[in-house]
Design a protein around this motif. Structure first.
Motif, PDB file in Angstrom:
ATOM      1  N   PRO B  55       0.812  -1.213   0.000  1.00  0.00           N
ATOM      2  CA  PRO B  55       0.000   0.000   0.000  1.00  0.00           C
ATOM      3  C   PRO B  55       0.852   1.272   0.000  1.00  0.00           C
ATOM      4  CG  PRO B  55      -0.853  -1.545   1.606  1.00  0.00           C
ATOM      5  CD  PRO B  55       0.416  -2.133   1.085  1.00  0.00           C
ATOM      6  N   GLY B  56       1.988   1.234   0.689  1.00  0.00           N
ATOM      7  CA  GLY B  56       2.858   2.407   0.739  1.00  0.00           C
ATOM      8  C   GLY B  56       3.336   2.815  -0.644  1.00  0.00           C
ATOM      9  N   TYR B  57       3.645   1.838  -1.477  1.00  0.00           N
ATOM     10  CA  TYR B  57       4.091   2.147  -2.829  1.00  0.00           C
ATOM     11  C   TYR B  57       2.961   2.777  -3.634  1.00  0.00           C
ATOM     12  CZ  TYR B  57       5.798   1.704  -7.536  1.00  0.00           C
ATOM     13  OH  TYR B  57       6.178   2.007  -8.814  1.00  0.00           O
ATOM     14  N   GLU B  59       0.455   4.398  -2.514  1.00  0.00           N
ATOM     15  CA  GLU B  59       0.224   5.756  -2.022  1.00  0.00           C
ATOM     16  C   GLU B  59       1.210   6.738  -2.659  1.00  0.00           C
ATOM     17  OE1 GLU B  59       0.902   6.248   2.150  1.00  0.00           O
ATOM     18  OE2 GLU B  59       0.339   8.359   2.109  1.00  0.00           O
ATOM     19  N   GLY B  60       2.475   6.315  -2.735  1.00  0.00           N
ATOM     20  CA  GLY B  60       3.492   7.169  -3.340  1.00  0.00           C
ATOM     21  C   GLY B  60       3.140   7.536  -4.779  1.00  0.00           C
ATOM     22  N   VAL B  61       2.633   6.568  -5.526  1.00  0.00           N
ATOM     23  CA  VAL B  61       2.250   6.811  -6.924  1.00  0.00           C
ATOM     24  C   VAL B  61       1.024   7.722  -6.963  1.00  0.00           C
ATOM     25  CG1 VAL B  61       1.422   5.746  -9.053  1.00  0.00           C
ATOM     26  CG2 VAL B  61       3.205   4.623  -7.709  1.00  0.00           C
ATOM     27  N   THR B  63      -0.051   9.966  -4.953  1.00  0.00           N
ATOM     28  CA  THR B  63       0.154  11.370  -4.608  1.00  0.00           C
ATOM     29  C   THR B  63       0.995  12.094  -5.655  1.00  0.00           C
ATOM     30  OG1 THR B  63       2.034  10.725  -3.253  1.00  0.00           O
ATOM     31  CG2 THR B  63      -0.063  11.039  -2.115  1.00  0.00           C
TER      32      THR B  63
END
Lengths: 634, 163
Positions: B55-57, B59-61, B63
């Motif tokens: 999920p962190g990856y 989220e990075g994309v 934003t």
């Protein structure tokens, strides 16, 4: 990465006039370390893949393009000439530093990183004295708590991505990420939630600026005001090497200390943050008898009275981080006057004593297949879990898991997970011999006790059989810090501890099976603190924490490692082995009148084969070799 | 479940069309946003699970792209082009007028009735019809304050009728 077999072809190059021969594929920044030249880096870290994000490591290379090149992503080549202090390289680094500081608040006087901050050091060594950048700086709310233990300051961040890469590459759990990538990038936790990983603390050590700092050790001391020693973590059986930091006779910080045999420079959050007990103001410092302060002499007498004649109804509960030396003393007592007493070890597995040739942690690097049986390694042996992840994701080992539940190792997409019913791991292991993943060796088998759900004797037999059939080696995953030492001394065995029915109990540390047995009519507590589960003991003796005591632990692979105390407790606090020796002498045990710990260690080495290493404590670590720097300023 | 089973299925079918698994993240997020209007943490987590990523990856994309929204927006989100051609033809005036019409002070602020929000964007490739804006997947050309008023009024009525 150079292979251990030494068969890799080498390359010779020149760095600032020093000739150096290194294995092919070595990066320039690593080759420079061999000749004691430090090329400054922010994003590069020797345990992670290079990215070349920060450009701090620019050097001049010939033959090569007429521009500065990044030393952290460029591998060496035969005949290459690298210049770290040519005018081009020096001004390139100074220019980069000017940019790194474009948004930095320069609040070093109130920053916990000050004094051990690469950004601060490099600015002094390689930067311009002033900046030409006159633009407004980025501002963020700060500090942001990433968890109970870590604070994030986005203004100080230079976006090297060490922390996010660490989470992604090393722990396989992207709890940190960069949002709004581009000119507005900032580091954030996933959806702003607190970090949950047990490996989160390592990002504090990794951060090359003051962006990620500890909230446990906040505004406590400056690095140069602290004394430190290299020691061993007391929290679990892995035996990670740590550095203990002292200020005003308080243990103020625990950081990692790289030992490639074991931890590769990572420690888990238990080891990093759970050290504060030793500083508690309510610590027991004076012996007590029936609730009143007493001398050691009175307390010892009361203790001897209490356990007299208890025989096999004497129970001895030992803390998880008991030292080998204390185990040896207990072994002497159990051979003599306390023969027949029952022993329990706090927080241990019920795994039996290991076979002759167990796997070492470093052997995981060479394994082609890794089998993890009945253990959530992230919880049982955290740093071994990171080593498994490295072997699988970076060194190409295949992963086979036998466990009833989903584990964090299942994040590996190609992991094969065999879900056994709890208690039936042995049967599942017996069926593995022909498994396609185990056709190519060496195979490493790591196995636990399923937190008590497995029959460890049967599982031990199944694992041994599998190891023989697939040509692998196994490692039992003990949990208590010195469980392997206690097994070596024969104090415990492969059956669960039980002190029920004991009438007299000596409780060293927290009570081992969770509580003092109800049958106890006499209880002596020997600990740092009086805990609720101790009840109201008859005799209380003060104990020392792992940062104060001399001694050694045997880790889960059988390695004996020595503690180096950083705190120096004042009387009436006494070393644990001294107390046990006095007890032995009062009980008329022969040969327990050691004049010092070295004599005791030599006796232990003679008496118990697994403690042979106690006879030769290592020399103190040599001071690190000073690094040569290029000309500091452009 | 934030996303429908159909959307999850569509996201799962994406990876074979791309050289890398991670390349499938932007179209997957597009599908999620199409359905929900914006990308909530739950939606990003479900996209990550459907693709087998972290999920962190995701989220990075999410934003990174200006066309993907993690903040709540009005039901009709207007993308007003303020690139060269549109600005020369009065985009600033359009924005000013729009802010007054829907009663907001800045970009991405939601109008009191929850119906509208707007943001200024770079070229949308319709310079011959400048000034222009995009809303709900449609382009509106040669926008004037009058046309804008009519548009907003239309949407208000539509919402009122729906009640």
């Amino acid at each position: 990465m150079p292979e251990p077999n030494g068969a890799v072809p080498t390359v010779t190059l020149t760095i600032d006039g020093h000739q150096v021969t290194v294995p092919r594929g070595t990066l320039i920044v690593e080759a420079a370390k061999r000749v004691r030249i430090e090329i400054p880096v922010f994003c590069y870290h020797h345990k992670m893949d290079p990215v070349g994000a920060c450009r701090m490591c620019l050097v001049e290379i010939s033959p090569g393009p007429p521009r500065p090149q990044t030393a952290c992503t460029t591998p060496v080549a035969e005949g290459m000439v690298v210049r770290t202090n040519s005018p081009m390289a020096v001004s390139a680094r100074a220019d980069i530093l000017e940019y790194e500081l474009a948004n930095h608040p320069l609040d070093c006087p109130v920053c916990d990183k000050g004094g051990e901050c690469p950004l601060q050091d490099y600015t002094f060594r390689h930067g311009y004295p002033t900046s030409r950048i006159n633009a407004p700086r980025r501002h963020f709310l700060k500090p942001i708590p990433l968890s109970e233990r870590i604070a994030l300051d986005r203004e100080r961040c230079v976006l090297c991505y060490r922390c996010t890469r660490y989470y992604d590459e090393i722990t396989w759990d992207q709890e940190l990420t960069a949002d709004h990538r581009g000119a507005d990038s900032y580091i954030t936790s996933q959806f702003g939630q607190p970090l949950r990983s047990i490996f989160s603390g390592n990002i504090i050590d990794l951060c090359p600026v003051g962006a990620l700092t500890s909230r446990v050790w906040r505004f406590e001391a400056r690095p140069w005001d602290m004394a430190y020693t290299g020691s061993v973590c007391s929290r679990c059986a892995v035996g990670c090497n740590v550095t203990l930091w002292e200020r005003r006779n308080q243990l103020v910080r625990v950081t990692s200390r790289q030992n490639d045999e074991i931890d590769e420079g990572w420690i888990c959050d238990r080891g990093r943050f759970e050290y504060t007990e030793v500083n508690r103001p309510d610590r027991i410092r004076v012996p007590q008898v029936e609730g009143r302060e007493a001398t050691w002499d009175e307390a010892m007498e009361a203790l001897l009275d209490g356990i007299q004649g208890a025989g096999h109804r004497l129970g001895i509960s030992i803390r998880r981080d008991v030292t080998n030396e204390e185990l040896f003393c207990l072994w002497r007592l159990l051979q003599g006057p306390c023969r027949g007493a029952r022993v329990a070890l706090e927080g241990r597995t019920s795994l039996p004593a290991p076979g002759e040739d167990t796997l070492l942690i470093r052997d995981l690097d060479c394994a082609r297949a890794i089998v993890v049986v009945a253990s959530d390694t992230a919880d049982d042996v955290p740093i071994v879990n990171l080593r498994i992840k490295k072997a699988v994701s970076k060194l190409g080992a295949r992963l086979l898991i036998v466990h009833p539940d989903r584990l964090d190792l299942d994040r590996w997409p190609e992991a094969e997970h065999i879900r056994n019913r709890p208690g039936e791991a042995a049967a599942a292991v017996r069926e593995l011999a022909g498994h396609p993943l185990l056709q190519e060796g060496p195979v490493a088998i790591l196995w636990g006790d399923g937190r008590g759900s497995e029959d460890t004797r049967e599982l031990a037999a199944a694992v041994a059989e599998l190891a023989t059939r697939v040509g692998g080696r196994s490692m039992p995953l003990y949990r208590a810090t010195n469980e392997r030492g206690a097994l070596a001394a024969g104090l415990i065995s492969g059956v669960p501890d039980d002190l029920e029915g004991c009438e007299a109990v000596i409780c060293y540390g927290p009570p081992a099976p969770g509580r003092i047995p109800a049958s106890a009519r006499f209880v002596a507590v020997w600990d740092l603190l009086l805990r609720p589960e101790h009840g109201s003991p008859d005799v209380v003796l003060p104990a020392l924490g792992f940062a104060e005591t001399q001694g050694s632990y045997t880790n889960l692979e059988g390695r004996v490692q020595f503690l180096h105390p950083v705190l120096h407790p004042e009387p009436p606090l006494r070393e644990g082995w001294e107390v046990l020796c006095e007890l032995g002498q009062r009980l008329k045990v022969r040969e327990m009148d050691f004049v010092g710990i070295f004599q005791l260690q030599r006796a232990a080495a003679r008496a118990i084969p697994q403690f042979a290493a106690l006879a030769s404590p290592p020399e103190p670590e040599p001071q690190p070799t000073p690094v040569l720097y290029g000309p500091a300023r452009p | 479940m934030a996303l429908s089973a159909r959307a999850i299925e569509e996201i799962r079918s994406l990876p074979p069309r791309f050289p890398h698994l991670r390349s499938a993240v932007p179209p997957a997020l597009d599908i999620a946003q199409e359905e929900l209007g914006r990308l909530t943490p739950e939606a990003m987590t479900e996209v990550a699970e459907a693709l087998g990523l972290d999920p962190g990856y995701v989220e990075g994309v999410a934003t990174f792209y200006t066309l993907l929204h993690t903040q709540p927006l009005g039901r009709h989100h207007l993308y007003v082009c303020t690139n060269l051609s549109c600005t020369l033809r009065g985009a600033e005036e359009i924005c000013h007028h729009l802010r007054r019409l829907i009663g907001v002070k800045e970009e991405r602020e939601i109008s009191a009735d929850g119906l509208f929000s707007y943001e200024e964007v770079e070229c949308l490739g319709a310079c011959e019809y400048a000034p222009m804006l995009r809303c709900d997947g449609r382009y509106y050309y040669d926008v004037t304050p009058q046309k804008l008023e009519a548009l907003i009024q239309g949407w208000r009525q539509e919402a009122g009728n729906g009640d």
